[in-house]
Write a protein that holds these residues in place. Structure first.
Motif, PDB file in Angstrom:
ATOM      1  N   UNK A 318       1.220  -1.065   0.121  1.00  0.00           N
ATOM      2  CA  UNK A 318      -0.504   0.227  -0.311  1.00  0.00           C
ATOM      3  C   UNK A 318       1.103   1.255   0.174  1.00  0.00           C
ATOM      4  N   UNK A 319       0.208   2.757  -0.528  1.00  0.00           N
ATOM      5  CA  UNK A 319       0.976   3.943  -0.619  1.00  0.00           C
ATOM      6  C   UNK A 319      -0.045   4.574   0.199  1.00  0.00           C
ATOM      7  N   UNK A 320       0.406   5.657   1.289  1.00  0.00           N
ATOM      8  CA  UNK A 320       0.199   6.498   1.730  1.00  0.00           C
ATOM      9  C   UNK A 320       0.249   8.053   1.227  1.00  0.00           C
ATOM     10  N   UNK A 321      -1.070   9.366   0.723  1.00  0.00           N
ATOM     11  CA  UNK A 321      -0.590  10.332   0.508  1.00  0.00           C
ATOM     12  C   UNK A 321      -0.994  10.911   1.854  1.00  0.00           C
ATOM     13  N   UNK A 322       0.322  12.109   2.254  1.00  0.00           N
ATOM     14  CA  UNK A 322      -0.288  12.345   3.394  1.00  0.00           C
ATOM     15  C   UNK A 322       0.241  14.204   3.627  1.00  0.00           C
ATOM     16  N   UNK A 323      -0.942  14.580   4.014  1.00  0.00           N
ATOM     17  CA  UNK A 323      -0.648  16.427   4.248  1.00  0.00           C
ATOM     18  C   UNK A 323      -1.525  16.311   5.120  1.00  0.00           C
ATOM     19  N   UNK A 341       2.986  29.186  11.453  1.00  0.00           N
ATOM     20  CA  UNK A 341       3.399  27.499  10.478  1.00  0.00           C
ATOM     21  C   UNK A 341       3.255  26.925  10.244  1.00  0.00           C
ATOM     22  N   UNK A 342       3.149  25.197  10.139  1.00  0.00           N
ATOM     23  CA  UNK A 342       3.892  24.422   9.673  1.00  0.00           C
ATOM     24  C   UNK A 342       3.452  23.219   9.300  1.00  0.00           C
ATOM     25  N   UNK A 343       3.789  22.572   8.067  1.00  0.00           N
ATOM     26  CA  UNK A 343       2.824  22.008   7.584  1.00  0.00           C
ATOM     27  C   UNK A 343       4.437  20.821   6.375  1.00  0.00           C
ATOM     28  N   UNK A 344       3.718  19.215   6.639  1.00  0.00           N
ATOM     29  CA  UNK A 344       4.616  18.722   5.832  1.00  0.00           C
ATOM     30  C   UNK A 344       3.782  17.863   4.868  1.00  0.00           C
ATOM     31  N   UNK A 345       4.254  16.846   4.024  1.00  0.00           N
ATOM     32  CA  UNK A 345       3.939  16.585   2.810  1.00  0.00           C
ATOM     33  C   UNK A 345       4.849  14.980   2.876  1.00  0.00           C
ATOM     34  N   UNK A 361       9.090   2.490   3.325  1.00  0.00           N
ATOM     35  CA  UNK A 361      10.185   3.740   2.204  1.00  0.00           C
ATOM     36  C   UNK A 361       9.572   4.526   2.545  1.00  0.00           C
ATOM     37  N   UNK A 362       9.713   6.255   2.562  1.00  0.00           N
ATOM     38  CA  UNK A 362       9.230   7.507   2.980  1.00  0.00           C
ATOM     39  C   UNK A 362      10.043   8.515   2.138  1.00  0.00           C
ATOM     40  N   UNK A 363       9.064   9.170   1.829  1.00  0.00           N
ATOM     41  CA  UNK A 363      10.302  11.013   1.349  1.00  0.00           C
ATOM     42  C   UNK A 363       9.021  11.971   2.006  1.00  0.00           C
ATOM     43  N   UNK A 364       9.535  11.990   2.735  1.00  0.00           N
ATOM     44  CA  UNK A 364       8.749  14.186   3.641  1.00  0.00           C
ATOM     45  C   UNK A 364       9.412  14.928   3.638  1.00  0.00           C
ATOM     46  N   UNK A 365       8.509  15.939   3.073  1.00  0.00           N
ATOM     47  CA  UNK A 365       9.238  17.568   3.073  1.00  0.00           C
ATOM     48  C   UNK A 365       8.633  17.872   3.656  1.00  0.00           C
ATOM     49  N   UNK A 366       8.959  19.188   4.898  1.00  0.00           N
ATOM     50  CA  UNK A 366       7.875  20.402   5.588  1.00  0.00           C
ATOM     51  C   UNK A 366       8.830  21.026   5.828  1.00  0.00           C
ATOM     52  N   UNK A 367       7.724  22.546   6.206  1.00  0.00           N
ATOM     53  CA  UNK A 367       8.203  23.347   6.258  1.00  0.00           C
ATOM     54  C   UNK A 367       7.857  24.198   7.678  1.00  0.00           C
ATOM     55  N   UNK A 368       8.611  25.003   8.380  1.00  0.00           N
ATOM     56  CA  UNK A 368       7.794  25.864   9.808  1.00  0.00           C
ATOM     57  C   UNK A 368       7.840  27.093   9.096  1.00  0.00           C
ATOM     58  N   UNK A 369       7.301  28.319   9.334  1.00  0.00           N
ATOM     59  CA  UNK A 369       7.568  29.717   9.677  1.00  0.00           C
ATOM     60  C   UNK A 369       7.202  30.189  11.078  1.00  0.00           C
ATOM     61  N   UNK A 370       8.144  31.047  11.745  1.00  0.00           N
ATOM     62  CA  UNK A 370       8.038  31.620  12.690  1.00  0.00           C
ATOM     63  C   UNK A 370       7.650  32.781  12.575  1.00  0.00           C
ATOM     64  N   UNK A 371       7.030  32.940  13.853  1.00  0.00           N
ATOM     65  CA  UNK A 371       6.012  34.235  14.713  1.00  0.00           C
ATOM     66  C   UNK A 371       6.605  35.440  14.090  1.00  0.00           C
ATOM     67  N   UNK A 372       8.571  35.245  14.242  1.00  0.00           N
ATOM     68  CA  UNK A 372       9.388  36.464  13.275  1.00  0.00           C
ATOM     69  C   UNK A 372       9.359  36.864  11.841  1.00  0.00           C
ATOM     70  N   UNK A 373       8.712  35.364  11.252  1.00  0.00           N
ATOM     71  CA  UNK A 373       8.420  35.752   9.397  1.00  0.00           C
ATOM     72  C   UNK A 373       9.881  34.418   8.094  1.00  0.00           C
TER      73      UNK A 373
END
Length: 389
Positions: A318-323, A341-345, A361-373
Motif C-alpha cells: 500500500x501507499x499513503x499520500x499525506x498532508x 505555521x508548519x506543514x508536512x507532506x 520507504x517514505x519521503x517527507x517534506x516539511x516547512x515551518x515559519x516562525x512568528x518573526x517571519x
C-alpha cells in the motif's frame, strides 16, 4: 511465537515470579493468577533516515522522528548538508491481562513501553536507551482508568506511515492519565491538565498550575462506509507567577473520519480548531495561552488539519499520500522563534513480506515559519523494517 505458545510460556513464569515475590515480601498467601490470561505483544522496528535541513543539522528528538517545532529556521539557507541517522528506539512491548470476575465481567489491564524520547544512550559504544511508559491503564465494564491515548484522539483515522506519527503537524496526539466512561459511541473523560504558556521573554513555560482536569467529550458514528467522530475539549488555562494568578478558558472542537472506498482504498481526515488547543496538537508545537507585559492572559487560537489517501496495490502492498498542517494565531509580543505555521507532506510505500514482517520507504517534506517571519524546511528519506508479534 503464536499466542498459545506465549500464554504457555509467559503465564506460568509470570504467575510463579509474582507468587514468589509476594510471599517473600509480605509472607502472605501467594497470589493466584490461575484465571488471568496474560498476553505479550509489540514489535521490533528499525529505522534509517537521511535528512537534509535548510538551516542547522537537526536537533534532539527531531533526528529520530519528525517533530514540527524542531524544523530549524533562519534568514538564509546555511547549506550544512544532510545527516544520516539509524535507531531501533520505536520498538515496543505490551502486556495485556484479562481477569474474569463476577460471572461474565472482565477486568483488563494494559502496560506498554518503548524507548523513544528518553535519555541514557549514546551512539559511541552501546546505543542503550532508557525505557519509557506509554500506557498503563485498567478497563472494567464501561470505565477506563489510567494513562492512555486522550479521548479526543481518533485512532481509527490515524494514518500509516514509516515515521513514528506521520501526521504530526495536524493531528491531536497525546497520552495522559484519565478517567473515561464509554457507552454506545459516546465517551466522556476527565484528563490530566497541563498549561503551556508563552511570554514576551520566554518561548514556553509548563506551569502545572491547573486546579481542575480537562473535560473531553466525543461521539463516534460507525457505518458500512467507515466512521465519523466529533469531539470537544473544555479546559482551564492557568499560570501562577510572582504572586499573581492568571486564568482563561480553552474551548476547541474536532472532527475526524475514515471513508472506505469500494476498491479497498480509503480517505482519512482530521480537523481540530479552537482556543487553547496548545499541547494537544502538533506535538506541543503551540502554547495554550500567552501572557503579555500588561498582564493580559489569553488563550491562543490554533487549527490543525490532516488529509490522507491510502491506496492498496495488493493485499501486501500500500501507499499513503499525506498532508498535515498546523496554523497558530500570532499575538503581538510573542518570542520570535515560536511556530506560526508548519506543514508536512509525505508519500510512502509499505510492503508486507509476510503478515508479521513489513518494510517501508517514505519521503517527507516539511516547512515551518516562525512568528518573526523566518522559515526553514526539511527533506527526509526514511526506510524501516518492522516485525510485529
Amino acid at each position: 511465537m503464536n499466542t498459545l505458545k506465549q500464554k504457555t510460556l509467559i503465564k506460568p513464569l509470570l504467575a510463579s515470579s509474582l507468587s514468589v515475590g509476594l510471599a517473600l515480601a509480605t509472607g502472605a498467601e501467594a497470589a493466584n493468577l490461575a484465571d488471568t490470561e496474560v498476553k505479550f505483544s509489540g514489535y521490533i522496528k528499525v529505522d534509517a533516515m537521511y535528512s537534509d535541513y535548510s538551516n542547522g543539522e537537526g536537533v534532539g528528538p527531531g533526528r529520530d522522528i519528525y517533530v514540527p517545532s524542531l524544523v530549524q529556521t533562519g534568514a538564509t539557507d546555511d547549506g550544512l548538508g544532510g545527516r544520516f541517522d539509524a535507531h531501533a528506539k520505536q520498538s515496543r512491548f505490551r502486556f495485556t491481562t484479562n481477569t474474569p470476575v463476577d460471572g461474565e465481567d472482565v477486568i483488563t489491564g494494559v502496560f506498554e513501553f518503548d524507548f523513544l524520547l528518553t535519555s541514557g544512550g549514546d551512539e559511541r559504544v552501546s546505543n542503550s536507551y532508557t525505557p519509557r511508559m506509554r500506557h498503563a491503564y485498567l478497563k472494567y465494564n464501561n470505565w477506563l482508568i489510567g494513562q492512555t491515548w486522550s479521548t479526543i484522539m481518533d485512532l481509527g483515522a490515524l494514518v500509516e506511515s514509516v515515521d513514528f506519527i506521520g501526521t504530526t503537524d495536524g493531528v491531536a496526539f497525546t497520552r495522559q492519565p484519565q478517567i473515561r466512561y464509554s457507552n454506545n459511541g459516546f465517551e466522556v473523560a476527565l484528563e490530566n491538565p497541563e498549561t503551556t504558556v508563552g511570554t514576551t521573554t520566554t518561548a514556553q513555560i509548563s506551569t502545572d498550575d491547573n486546579s481542575v482536569p480537562d473535560l473531553i467529550g466525543t461521539y463516534t458514528m460507525k457505518a458500512s462506509w467507515g466512521h465519523v467522530k466529533v469531539g470537544g475539549i473544555l479546559r482551564q488555562l492557568a499560570y501562577e507567577t510572582q504572586g499573581e494568578d492568571y486564568s482563561d478558558t480553552g474551548i476547541a472542537l474536532s472532527l475526524s473520519s475514515r471513508i472506505n472506498l469500494s476498491n479497498g482504498d480509503d480517505i482519512r481526515i482530521q480537523v481540530a480548531s479552537g482556543s487553547g488547543l496548545g499541547r494537544y496538537v502538533g506535538v506541543n508545537a503551540a502554547n495554550g495561552a500567552f501572557l503579555d507585559d500588561e498582564g493580559n492572559f489569553d488563550a491562543i487560537d490554533a487549527t490543525a488539519v490532516t488529509v490522507a489517501y491510502r491506496h492498496l496495490w495488493s493485499e501486501s502492498a500500500r501507499t499513503n499520500l499525506i498532508f498535515s498542517s498546523l496554523d497558530v494565531d500570532t499575538v503581538e509580543g510573542m518570542v520570535g522563534s515560536r511556530t506560526h505555521d508548519v506543514y508536512s507532506t509525505r508519500i510512502n510505500y509499505i510492503y508486507n513480506i509476510t503478515k508479521p514482517l513489513s518494510v517501508g520507504l517514505e519521503y517527507t517534506y516539511a516547512k515551518r515559519e516562525t512568528v518573526d517571519g523566518f522559515d526553514g524546511d526539511m527533506s527526509r528519506v526514511q526506510a524501516m523494517a518492522k516485525y510485529a508479534f
